[in-house]
Design a protein around this motif. Structure first.
Motif, PDB file in Angstrom:
ATOM      1  N   VAL A 160      31.674  27.056 -26.832  1.00 56.90           N
ATOM      2  CA  VAL A 160      30.286  27.376 -26.487  1.00 56.90           C
ATOM      3  C   VAL A 160      29.977  28.808 -26.927  1.00 56.90           C
ATOM      4  O   VAL A 160      30.752  29.726 -26.660  1.00 56.90           O
ATOM      5  CB  VAL A 160      30.063  27.226 -24.972  1.00 56.90           C
ATOM      6  CG1 VAL A 160      28.660  27.686 -24.578  1.00 56.90           C
ATOM      7  CG2 VAL A 160      30.280  25.778 -24.546  1.00 56.90           C
ATOM      8  N   PRO A 161      28.848  29.017 -27.617  1.00 56.78           N
ATOM      9  CA  PRO A 161      28.510  30.367 -28.096  1.00 56.78           C
ATOM     10  C   PRO A 161      28.110  31.290 -26.954  1.00 56.78           C
ATOM     11  O   PRO A 161      27.281  30.939 -26.113  1.00 56.78           O
ATOM     12  CB  PRO A 161      27.338  30.116 -29.044  1.00 56.78           C
ATOM     13  CG  PRO A 161      26.715  28.843 -28.559  1.00 56.78           C
ATOM     14  CD  PRO A 161      27.852  28.013 -28.027  1.00 56.78           C
ATOM     15  N   TYR A 233      22.370  31.277 -22.039  1.00 57.35           N
ATOM     16  CA  TYR A 233      23.174  31.076 -20.834  1.00 57.35           C
ATOM     17  C   TYR A 233      22.541  30.052 -19.896  1.00 57.35           C
ATOM     18  O   TYR A 233      23.259  29.295 -19.217  1.00 57.35           O
ATOM     19  CB  TYR A 233      23.386  32.409 -20.125  1.00 57.35           C
ATOM     20  CG  TYR A 233      24.491  33.248 -20.731  1.00 57.35           C
ATOM     21  CD1 TYR A 233      25.771  33.261 -20.181  1.00 57.35           C
ATOM     22  CD2 TYR A 233      24.269  34.028 -21.866  1.00 57.35           C
ATOM     23  CE1 TYR A 233      26.791  34.029 -20.737  1.00 57.35           C
ATOM     24  CE2 TYR A 233      25.274  34.791 -22.437  1.00 57.35           C
ATOM     25  CZ  TYR A 233      26.530  34.789 -21.869  1.00 57.35           C
ATOM     26  OH  TYR A 233      27.541  35.540 -22.431  1.00 57.35           O
ATOM     27  N   GLU A 234      21.223  29.997 -19.850  1.00 63.15           N
ATOM     28  CA  GLU A 234      20.549  28.983 -19.031  1.00 63.15           C
ATOM     29  C   GLU A 234      20.842  27.585 -19.567  1.00 63.15           C
ATOM     30  O   GLU A 234      21.028  26.637 -18.796  1.00 63.15           O
ATOM     31  CB  GLU A 234      19.037  29.224 -19.002  1.00 63.15           C
ATOM     32  CG  GLU A 234      18.585  30.372 -18.104  1.00 63.15           C
ATOM     33  CD  GLU A 234      18.706  30.047 -16.620  1.00 63.15           C
ATOM     34  OE1 GLU A 234      19.067  28.897 -16.273  1.00 63.15           O
ATOM     35  OE2 GLU A 234      18.460  30.954 -15.808  1.00 63.15           O
ATOM     36  N   CYS A 235      20.902  27.445 -20.904  1.00 59.61           N
ATOM     37  CA  CYS A 235      21.229  26.142 -21.494  1.00 59.61           C
ATOM     38  C   CYS A 235      22.630  25.696 -21.084  1.00 59.61           C
ATOM     39  O   CYS A 235      22.861  24.507 -20.824  1.00 59.61           O
ATOM     40  CB  CYS A 235      21.136  26.213 -23.021  1.00 59.61           C
ATOM     41  SG  CYS A 235      19.459  26.234 -23.675  1.00 59.61           S
ATOM     42  N   ILE A 236      23.555  26.646 -21.016  1.00 56.40           N
ATOM     43  CA  ILE A 236      24.921  26.316 -20.595  1.00 56.40           C
ATOM     44  C   ILE A 236      24.913  25.849 -19.138  1.00 56.40           C
ATOM     45  O   ILE A 236      25.511  24.813 -18.800  1.00 56.40           O
ATOM     46  CB  ILE A 236      25.852  27.528 -20.758  1.00 56.40           C
ATOM     47  CG1 ILE A 236      25.938  27.936 -22.234  1.00 56.40           C
ATOM     48  CG2 ILE A 236      27.245  27.216 -20.212  1.00 56.40           C
ATOM     49  CD1 ILE A 236      26.647  29.267 -22.471  1.00 56.40           C
ATOM     50  N   ALA A 237      24.236  26.606 -18.270  1.00 54.97           N
ATOM     51  CA  ALA A 237      24.190  26.251 -16.852  1.00 54.97           C
ATOM     52  C   ALA A 237      23.518  24.898 -16.645  1.00 54.97           C
ATOM     53  O   ALA A 237      23.991  24.066 -15.845  1.00 54.97           O
ATOM     54  CB  ALA A 237      23.467  27.341 -16.068  1.00 54.97           C
ATOM     55  N   THR A 301      28.248  20.623 -26.995  1.00 59.82           N
ATOM     56  CA  THR A 301      29.470  21.415 -26.976  1.00 59.82           C
ATOM     57  C   THR A 301      30.066  21.467 -25.581  1.00 59.82           C
ATOM     58  O   THR A 301      31.286  21.305 -25.406  1.00 59.82           O
ATOM     59  CB  THR A 301      29.194  22.836 -27.498  1.00 59.82           C
ATOM     60  OG1 THR A 301      28.701  22.745 -28.834  1.00 59.82           O
ATOM     61  CG2 THR A 301      30.461  23.671 -27.498  1.00 59.82           C
ATOM     62  N   VAL A 302      29.249  21.695 -24.571  1.00 63.55           N
ATOM     63  CA  VAL A 302      29.737  21.711 -23.197  1.00 63.55           C
ATOM     64  C   VAL A 302      30.385  20.371 -22.847  1.00 63.55           C
ATOM     65  O   VAL A 302      31.485  20.321 -22.277  1.00 63.55           O
ATOM     66  CB  VAL A 302      28.602  22.037 -22.211  1.00 63.55           C
ATOM     67  CG1 VAL A 302      29.039  21.778 -20.764  1.00 63.55           C
ATOM     68  CG2 VAL A 302      28.159  23.497 -22.362  1.00 63.55           C
ATOM     69  N   ASP A 303      29.733  19.278 -23.215  1.00 64.56           N
ATOM     70  CA  ASP A 303      30.278  17.951 -22.927  1.00 64.56           C
ATOM     71  C   ASP A 303      31.624  17.747 -23.629  1.00 64.56           C
ATOM     72  O   ASP A 303      32.566  17.179 -23.057  1.00 64.56           O
ATOM     73  CB  ASP A 303      29.296  16.861 -23.369  1.00 64.56           C
ATOM     74  CG  ASP A 303      28.048  16.809 -22.494  1.00 64.56           C
ATOM     75  OD1 ASP A 303      28.059  17.415 -21.403  1.00 64.56           O
ATOM     76  OD2 ASP A 303      27.059  16.171 -22.910  1.00 64.56           O
ATOM     77  N   TYR A 304      31.714  18.215 -24.871  1.00 62.29           N
ATOM     78  CA  TYR A 304      32.956  18.057 -25.628  1.00 62.29           C
ATOM     79  C   TYR A 304      34.091  18.853 -24.984  1.00 62.29           C
ATOM     80  O   TYR A 304      35.196  18.340 -24.789  1.00 62.29           O
ATOM     81  CB  TYR A 304      32.746  18.508 -27.069  1.00 62.29           C
ATOM     82  CG  TYR A 304      33.952  18.277 -27.967  1.00 62.29           C
ATOM     83  CD1 TYR A 304      34.064  17.119 -28.730  1.00 62.29           C
ATOM     84  CD2 TYR A 304      34.978  19.221 -28.062  1.00 62.29           C
ATOM     85  CE1 TYR A 304      35.161  16.893 -29.545  1.00 62.29           C
ATOM     86  CE2 TYR A 304      36.085  19.010 -28.867  1.00 62.29           C
ATOM     87  CZ  TYR A 304      36.169  17.846 -29.613  1.00 62.29           C
ATOM     88  OH  TYR A 304      37.269  17.630 -30.409  1.00 62.29           O
ATOM     89  N   CYS A 311      40.663  22.155 -25.185  1.00 65.28           N
ATOM     90  CA  CYS A 311      39.651  23.213 -25.342  1.00 65.28           C
ATOM     91  C   CYS A 311      39.503  24.060 -24.081  1.00 65.28           C
ATOM     92  O   CYS A 311      38.787  25.060 -24.096  1.00 65.28           O
ATOM     93  CB  CYS A 311      38.295  22.594 -25.687  1.00 65.28           C
ATOM     94  SG  CYS A 311      38.238  21.711 -27.257  1.00 65.28           S
ATOM     95  N   GLN A 312      40.160  23.675 -23.020  1.00 57.77           N
ATOM     96  CA  GLN A 312      39.994  24.342 -21.724  1.00 57.77           C
ATOM     97  C   GLN A 312      41.106  25.375 -21.515  1.00 57.77           C
ATOM     98  O   GLN A 312      42.009  25.207 -20.704  1.00 57.77           O
ATOM     99  CB  GLN A 312      39.984  23.293 -20.616  1.00 57.77           C
ATOM    100  CG  GLN A 312      38.853  22.291 -20.770  1.00 57.77           C
ATOM    101  CD  GLN A 312      38.976  21.099 -19.841  1.00 57.77           C
ATOM    102  OE1 GLN A 312      39.639  21.169 -18.805  1.00 57.77           O
ATOM    103  NE2 GLN A 312      38.345  19.994 -20.208  1.00 57.77           N
TER     104      GLN A 312
END
Length: 331
Positions: A160-161, A233-237, A301-304, A311-312
């Motif tokens: 995630v960017p 960052y809001e998109c990630i949350a 990307t978050v889902d992947y 990736c974790q």
């Protein structure tokens, strides 16, 4: 088209390699083979250390290429090696430079290929500038057929960017957001930034390959979409289904209070508000259009990352540093 990639399976290059193979081109990958198993098609693996010139020469003996692309060179000495290896073997040599090489602080927030190259804050960027200088000299003096490509912040499905993260990547920030812990955003989060998904980058790059009008030119490849760091960052949350708890810190403060190279990555790059003029790319590749919207790309990307344990990668040292900074800032 017959192409050789030095690298070819990284964040930027994997999408290009897959696109070329899907279109039926012949691709040679000169690398150590870490992700080659993910590829299918007319691909040839030259598993060798590029620094072992004798071994490379044995692998490419008798081969000629339409394009040689260098994805993993960071200092001029590496390009000097490439010139020795590929002089007379390719019709086009493409070097991946960086948009971070552009003048900092920015003189105009709209960046084009005419923007001066000068970055006193980041050695990485200064080395890329030196690489460009070396290649332009080869083009002028030896007619070596170069093309320079300048990407900005390009990402893929594995990471995630972000603006502020540790040495082990982005997962620890995702984990903090998911757990309801505060995350650090540089500045006040309102500066503009450009993110480009590697699938979009690949469209522009492939359009420059074998393009006679790209010889001797520097071209930037990125999306036209500009967003704020707050929006990123809001998109990630939102992708995680949780509330964002942001802590804002000046980039200079972060640089002085960490062992991470935030002087380079922030003050020399991400702390600057930039918008890119991609008209030169579109003139050379008329059908280029970036179609992966930031919120869509981040969600994918978050889902992947959440569905792929490899990736974790946790970063306890960075996590502790974030807690320390948030406490110092009274959050």
């Amino acid at each position: 088209m017959k192409a050789l990639f030095i690298g070819g399976t990284g964040t930027i290059s994997m999408a290009i390699t897959k696109k070329l193979l899907a279109e039926g081109h012949e691709v040679y990958l000169l690398n150590r083979g870490n992700r080659n198993a993910d590829l299918q098609g007319n691909v040839h693996f030259l598993n060798v250390d590029v620094n072992d010139e004798k071994a490379v020469l044995e692998k490419i003996d008798g081969l000629q290429f339409d394009v040689v692309a260098e994805f993993i060179a960071f200092v001029p000495s590496q390009l000097e090696r490439d010139y020795r290896l590929f002089k007379g073997r390719t019709k086009q040599f493409i070097f991946i430079s960086s948009a971070s090489a552009y003048q900092k602080p920015v003189g105009n927030y709209v960046i084009s290929e005419k923007t001066p190259l000068a970055n006193p804050y980041w050695e990485y960027s200064r080395n890329k500038i030196a690489c460009e200088d070396y290649l332009y000299k080869l083009y002028r003096d030896e007619q070596f057929p170069i093309t320079i490509v300048r990407p900005s912040h390009t990402y893929d499905e594995r990471s995630v960017p972000l603006g502020v993260h540790g040495d082990k990547g982005s997962f620890q920030v995702i984990k903090r957001i998911q757990e309801g812990k505060p995350v650090i955003i540089h500045g006040d989060g309102t500066s503009l930034w450009t993110l480009t998904h590697n699938s979009d980058f690949a469209k522009g790059f492939v359009g420059l390959m074998g393009n006679i009008h790209a010889i001797g030119e520097a071209i930037q490849i990125m999306s036209d979409e500009s967003v704020t760091w707050n929006q990123i960052y809001e998109c990630i949350a939102q992708s995680l289904g949780v509330e964002l708890k942001a802590v804002y810190a000046p980039s200079t403060y972060l640089s002085k209070h960490s062992n991470y190279d935030f002087t380079g990555s922030l003050i020399g790059d991400k702390a600057n508000s930039v918008v890119f003029d991609c008209s030169k790319l579109k003139a050379l590749v008329p059908d280029f259009v970036a179609t992966k919207r930031v919120d869509q790309g981040i969600k994918e990307t978050v889902d992947y990352v959440l569905s792929h344990p490899e990736c974790q990668i946790e970063d306890k040292e960075f996590d502790a540093w974030c807690d320390k900074i948030c406490k110092e800032l009274g959050e």
